[in-house]
Design an enzyme around this catalytic site. Structure first.
Site, PDB file in Angstrom:
ATOM      1  N   ASP A  16      -4.731   8.031  21.545  1.00 55.67           N
ATOM      2  CA  ASP A  16      -3.375   7.562  21.818  1.00 55.67           C
ATOM      3  C   ASP A  16      -2.542   8.765  22.263  1.00 55.67           C
ATOM      4  OD1 ASP A  16      -0.748   6.710  21.751  1.00 55.67           O
ATOM      5  OD2 ASP A  16      -0.967   5.605  19.875  1.00 55.67           O
ATOM      6  N   ASN A  30       7.789   4.231  35.886  1.00 53.59           N
ATOM      7  CA  ASN A  30       8.115   3.557  37.155  1.00 53.59           C
ATOM      8  C   ASN A  30       9.354   4.230  37.738  1.00 53.59           C
ATOM      9  OD1 ASN A  30      10.622   2.049  36.342  1.00 53.59           O
ATOM     10  ND2 ASN A  30       9.184   1.234  34.838  1.00 53.59           N
ATOM     11  N   GLY A  38       2.912  -0.686  28.827  1.00 58.09           N
ATOM     12  CA  GLY A  38       1.811   0.281  28.831  1.00 58.09           C
ATOM     13  C   GLY A  38       2.146   1.567  28.092  1.00 58.09           C
ATOM     14  N   VAL A  39       1.688   2.669  28.664  1.00 58.31           N
ATOM     15  CA  VAL A  39       1.879   3.960  28.002  1.00 58.31           C
ATOM     16  C   VAL A  39       3.364   4.345  28.002  1.00 58.31           C
ATOM     17  CG1 VAL A  39       1.445   5.469  30.013  1.00 58.31           C
ATOM     18  CG2 VAL A  39       0.787   6.218  27.724  1.00 58.31           C
ATOM     19  N   ASP A  40       4.095   3.915  29.022  1.00 59.13           N
ATOM     20  CA  ASP A  40       5.544   4.158  29.113  1.00 59.13           C
ATOM     21  C   ASP A  40       6.258   3.545  27.902  1.00 59.13           C
ATOM     22  OD1 ASP A  40       8.033   4.780  30.151  1.00 59.13           O
ATOM     23  OD2 ASP A  40       7.921   3.390  31.842  1.00 59.13           O
ATOM     24  N   SER A 123      -1.644   5.172  36.867  1.00 58.02           N
ATOM     25  CA  SER A 123      -1.789   4.066  37.840  1.00 58.02           C
ATOM     26  C   SER A 123      -2.940   3.097  37.583  1.00 58.02           C
ATOM     27  CB  SER A 123      -1.913   4.584  39.289  1.00 58.02           C
ATOM     28  OG  SER A 123      -0.648   4.944  39.804  1.00 58.02           O
ATOM     29  N   THR A 124      -3.777   3.361  36.578  1.00 51.41           N
ATOM     30  CA  THR A 124      -4.961   2.494  36.409  1.00 51.41           C
ATOM     31  C   THR A 124      -4.735   1.322  35.447  1.00 51.41           C
ATOM     32  OG1 THR A 124      -5.931   3.843  34.647  1.00 51.41           O
ATOM     33  CG2 THR A 124      -6.519   4.409  36.908  1.00 51.41           C
ATOM     34  N   GLY A 125      -3.489   1.147  34.991  1.00 47.65           N
ATOM     35  CA  GLY A 125      -3.158  -0.010  34.159  1.00 47.65           C
ATOM     36  C   GLY A 125      -2.431  -1.044  34.993  1.00 47.65           C
ATOM     37  N   TYR A 127      -0.474  -0.745  37.378  1.00 51.23           N
ATOM     38  CA  TYR A 127      -0.420  -0.454  38.815  1.00 51.23           C
ATOM     39  C   TYR A 127      -1.743  -0.721  39.537  1.00 51.23           C
ATOM     40  CZ  TYR A 127       4.392   1.381  38.911  1.00 51.23           C
ATOM     41  OH  TYR A 127       5.765   1.516  38.880  1.00 51.23           O
TER      42      TYR A 127
HETATM   43  N1  AR6 Z   1      -2.223   6.315  25.114  1.00 55.59           N
HETATM   44  C1  AR6 Z   1      -3.026   6.567  26.171  1.00 55.59           C
HETATM   45  N2  AR6 Z   1      -3.202   5.715  27.193  1.00 55.59           N
HETATM   46  C2  AR6 Z   1      -2.529   4.532  27.147  1.00 55.59           C
HETATM   47  C3  AR6 Z   1      -1.656   4.192  26.083  1.00 55.59           C
HETATM   48  C4  AR6 Z   1      -1.523   5.145  25.021  1.00 55.59           C
HETATM   49  N3  AR6 Z   1      -0.723   4.928  23.978  1.00 55.59           N
HETATM   50  N4  AR6 Z   1      -1.151   2.959  26.332  1.00 55.59           N
HETATM   51  C5  AR6 Z   1      -1.685   2.534  27.510  1.00 55.59           C
HETATM   52  N5  AR6 Z   1      -2.526   3.492  27.990  1.00 55.59           N
HETATM   53  P1  AR6 Z   1      -0.078   1.836  32.446  1.00 55.59           P
HETATM   54  P2  AR6 Z   1       0.366   2.498  35.288  1.00 55.59           P
HETATM   55  C6  AR6 Z   1      -3.326   3.488  29.224  1.00 55.59           C
HETATM   56  O1  AR6 Z   1      -0.013   0.390  32.755  1.00 55.59           O
HETATM   57  O2  AR6 Z   1      -0.866   1.787  35.685  1.00 55.59           O
HETATM   58  C7  AR6 Z   1       4.607   0.637  32.968  1.00 55.59           C
HETATM   59  O3  AR6 Z   1       5.230  -0.600  32.702  1.00 55.59           O
HETATM   60  C8  AR6 Z   1      -3.708   2.191  29.842  1.00 55.59           C
HETATM   61  O4  AR6 Z   1      -4.799   1.613  29.156  1.00 55.59           O
HETATM   62  O5  AR6 Z   1       0.622   2.337  31.236  1.00 55.59           O
HETATM   63  O6  AR6 Z   1       0.655   3.857  35.885  1.00 55.59           O
HETATM   64  C9  AR6 Z   1       5.515   1.576  33.763  1.00 55.59           C
HETATM   65  O7  AR6 Z   1       6.869   1.420  33.414  1.00 55.59           O
HETATM   66  C10 AR6 Z   1      -4.088   2.628  31.245  1.00 55.59           C
HETATM   67  O8  AR6 Z   1      -5.435   3.103  31.272  1.00 55.59           O
HETATM   68  O9  AR6 Z   1       0.503   2.737  33.693  1.00 55.59           O
HETATM   69  C11 AR6 Z   1       5.242   1.164  35.178  1.00 55.59           C
HETATM   70  O10 AR6 Z   1       6.000   0.035  35.545  1.00 55.59           O
HETATM   71  C12 AR6 Z   1      -3.177   3.814  31.503  1.00 55.59           C
HETATM   72  O11 AR6 Z   1      -2.593   4.136  30.243  1.00 55.59           O
HETATM   73  C13 AR6 Z   1       3.773   0.790  35.161  1.00 55.59           C
HETATM   74  O12 AR6 Z   1       3.482   0.405  33.815  1.00 55.59           O
HETATM   75  C14 AR6 Z   1      -2.076   3.544  32.497  1.00 55.59           C
HETATM   76  O13 AR6 Z   1      -1.616   2.216  32.381  1.00 55.59           O
HETATM   77  C15 AR6 Z   1       2.901   1.972  35.495  1.00 55.59           C
HETATM   78  O14 AR6 Z   1       1.572   1.516  35.604  1.00 55.59           O
END
Ligand code: AR6
Length: 179
Positions: A16, A30, A38-40, A123-125, A127
């Site tokens: 995490d 974003n 997500g992570v944000d 970007s792999t979640g 996005y």
């Molecule tokens: N620790 C590590 N990795 C994580 C965690 C964590 N606590 N939580 C999620 N991930 P994403 P994006 C992983 O969607 O694709 C947001 O709403 C997750 O499994 O967080 O860049 C922003 O505001 C995935 O592998 O980011 C934007 O709108 C990775 O983090 C949008 O999502 C990225 O997934 C950005 O999308």
């Protein structure tokens, strides 16, 4: 898994990101920088309202750029907010924007005297960037940046799932096999 690059190292781990004890963690944000899922979402929840208050003063962030705030209640001193590309099939400049997101984050980290930095898989979640392609760009860009920014001694990529960890580990092994 870890690889040595001169005096620094790149580490892959499953975990995490919000629990990392490093100088800076990188947020996959974003362009509004006003939070999301997500992570944000996890970073803002764990770090508390101070991070959002600082984000509001930054005027957003273009894809491929990066901006810094404090880490609020996190163990990390800073959060570096970057914005990756939304996957649209790969012909809209996504690889370049993804590489820039990693590169600018490393520049901002180095400019703020960070020695240790942890990244998520940008970007792999939400996005939708295919993780095998994204992992190659992430690893190549970070390995190159480690040569340019000697002040950074350790970069970690923290993968949330074991499946994602395996993809990154496979790609890193392929890149670092001695010829
Ligand atoms: N620790 C590590 N990795 C994580 C965690 C964590 N606590 N939580 C999620 N991930 P994403 P994006 C992983 O969607 O694709 C947001 O709403 C997750 O499994 O967080 O860049 C922003 O505001 C995935 O592998 O980011 C934007 O709108 C990775 O983090 C949008 O999502 C990225 O997934 C950005 O999308």
């Amino acid at each position: 898994m870890e690889v040595k690059i001169g005096n620094s190292q790149l580490v892959l781990k499953q975990g995490d990101l919000t629990e990392e004890e490093v100088d800076a963690i990188v947020n996959a944000a974003n362009p509004s920088l006003l939070g999301g899922g997500g992570v944000d979402g996890a970073i803002h929840r764990a770090g508390g309202p101070e991070i959002l208050a600082q984000c509001k003063k930054l005027g957003g962030c273009h894809p491929g750029d990066a901006k810094i705030t404090s880490g609020g209640k996190l163990k990390a001193k800073y959060v570096i907010h970057t914005v990756g590309p939304i996957w649209g099939g790969g012909k809209e400049g996504e690889p370049k924007i993804l590489a820039q997101a990693y590169q600018r984050s490393m520049e901002v980290a180095s400019g703020n005297h960070c020695r240790t930095v942890s990244f998520p898989s940008i970007s792999t979640g939400a996005y939708g960037y295919p993780i095998d392609q994204a992992s190659r760009i992430a690893l190549r860009t970070i390995l190159n940046c480690l040569k340019d920014h000697q002040g950074i001694s350790e970069v970690r990529i923290v993968l949330f799932s074991f499946e994602d960890y395996q993809v990154y580990a496979r790609e890193l092994r392929q890149m670092t096999i001695p010829m």
